[in-house]
Write an enzyme that holds these catalytic residues in place. Structure first.
Site, PDB file in Angstrom:
ATOM      1  CB  THR C  20      -0.890   0.025   1.248  1.00 54.28           C
ATOM      2  OG1 THR C  20      -0.056   0.053   2.414  1.00 54.28           O
ATOM      3  CG2 THR C  20      -1.777  -1.202   1.302  1.00 54.28           C
ATOM      4  CG  ASP C  21      -0.031   4.656  -2.186  1.00 56.74           C
ATOM      5  OD1 ASP C  21      -1.023   5.110  -1.581  1.00 56.74           O
ATOM      6  OD2 ASP C  21      -0.024   4.527  -3.419  1.00 56.74           O
ATOM      7  CB  ALA C  22       1.048   7.989   2.182  1.00 60.85           C
TER       8      ALA C  22
END
Lengths: 142, 142, 142, 142
Positions: C20-22
């Site tokens: 995932t990412d921010a």
């Protein structure tokens, strides 16, 4: 107009071990990471901080992309990654990007990436903030 | 007590090209990704979904870790990654973990990872939700 | 014919924090990693171990690809990734792939990936080993 | 002695989306990638190209490490990553490393990483090439 936002951005990136795979070359998904770094810098130069957009419920997400791999970049290579706005629509931007090896000028990978502007809350499309779109469409100061 | 939460968790993971580097072996940071998968499964088995904790302003973040690399895992290897709760404190958990190659039983990497419970909003330490801590401290059902 | 090589392969993959990412969703390059896992399993089912091909100076590298992102996959989601041989040529294979969320059947990402067979030593195109191509072109056993 | 090899190296690194996770901070394994970039630059400054060592059957692999996470680095942060040779032995080097946020000087992560010199062919320990060890042990030119 001041600031002279360039519609094109370039970034030199060194290839580290993290970017390679057991085939001895740069891993194919790594080019997407490299390309995103330059898109981020282009948008930052246009006044957009990715982290700030999160606060104003605006985010850019990748909508679709095409990549053509031409020559493998290798460990320790320095590559130059370019990013050019090819198309600006109300809720999406399309970038043309290239990864070129600095030492011999060989193009390693070419890409066309379309990013969509969305609301973080709803995950639905949203218009690009007008002041950002203006800066992207305006010609850079002479 | 029902459910029989095991204080130990194991997961079989296949090594893909993405996990390797140009040295021909698994990239050293990849083991941290593998280990986190098993910690996540252990916490899930204890009733904790990482994504739900985000909603209740609780998150686990890595506080500190030690890793010892012993033999390189290679492309196409199947490894078994273990995770054992070594210590449970009010606001942190310490796990002992091992990555073992399935084909010959060789230990590739050993680690000790301490995760801290924090508030997402404040990024400050926070007590582990009591119902979770209870399940982790309680002996598994016979 | 025995063995019954399926021209289609499916793999269930859990989304972990690493993916995932921010922005709170699966990072866009992660889908390429997921898709490669399934291509690898399809080729393995056809008798090809990626690590062995390295020994026989044969490797598959990604030649070009197109991706369309449709819905974001999220942390803790289970996705099913499919892979189908769409075209088999003497020195390249084209796969059609989809990443679908298991819980609601939503397609998160669609891709078309062409991989080229190359010599590792020369990095030049090479014919796909005939026994592999045969197994891929042959209809699976009834 | 000419060249003035510094036993300490620093590198400024921008945090991109690829480096973060759904917790909204830099993913814990990302710090290992950052630290490796600086070790690579330190060794390059000492005359060692990672890709060349592969040709001379010498490689450095991580032997063991300790990390302490102190403050999360965030998206768009610029961090400075340092690397100092803490100990040089015949077949291993130990580095002390820090990741500091540039804007406020906060230390995000501290690490101690020991790398071993190995033969690529045999995957067994090997003495560090004497000319490299000399340059690392010699005091930098005034």
């Amino acid at each position: 107009m001041t600031g002279g936002f360039a519609l094109e951005q370039r970034l030199r990136i060194r290839v580290y071990l993290e970017d390679t795979d057991a085939g001895g070359v740069v891993y194919h998904a790594t080019y997407l990471r490299f390309m995103e770094r330059v898109r981020t810098e282009l948008l930052r130069a246009a006044g957009l901080q990715q982290s700030e957009t999160f606060q104003s419920d605006v985010s850019f997400v990748v909508h679709s992309l095409e990549l053509a791999y031409q020559r493998p970049a290798m460990l320790d290579d320095e590559v130059e990654v370019s990013c050019r706005v090819a198309e600006a629509r109300p809720a999406s931007l399309t970038f043309e990007q290239e990864v070129t090896r600095v030492s011999d000028g060989e193009v390693c990978c070419r890409g066309r990436v379309r990013v969509a502007c969305i609301s973080i809350a709803s995950k639905r499309p949203k218009r690009i903030p007008p002041e950002l779109l203006e800066r992207i469409q305006a010609p850079p100061a002479p």
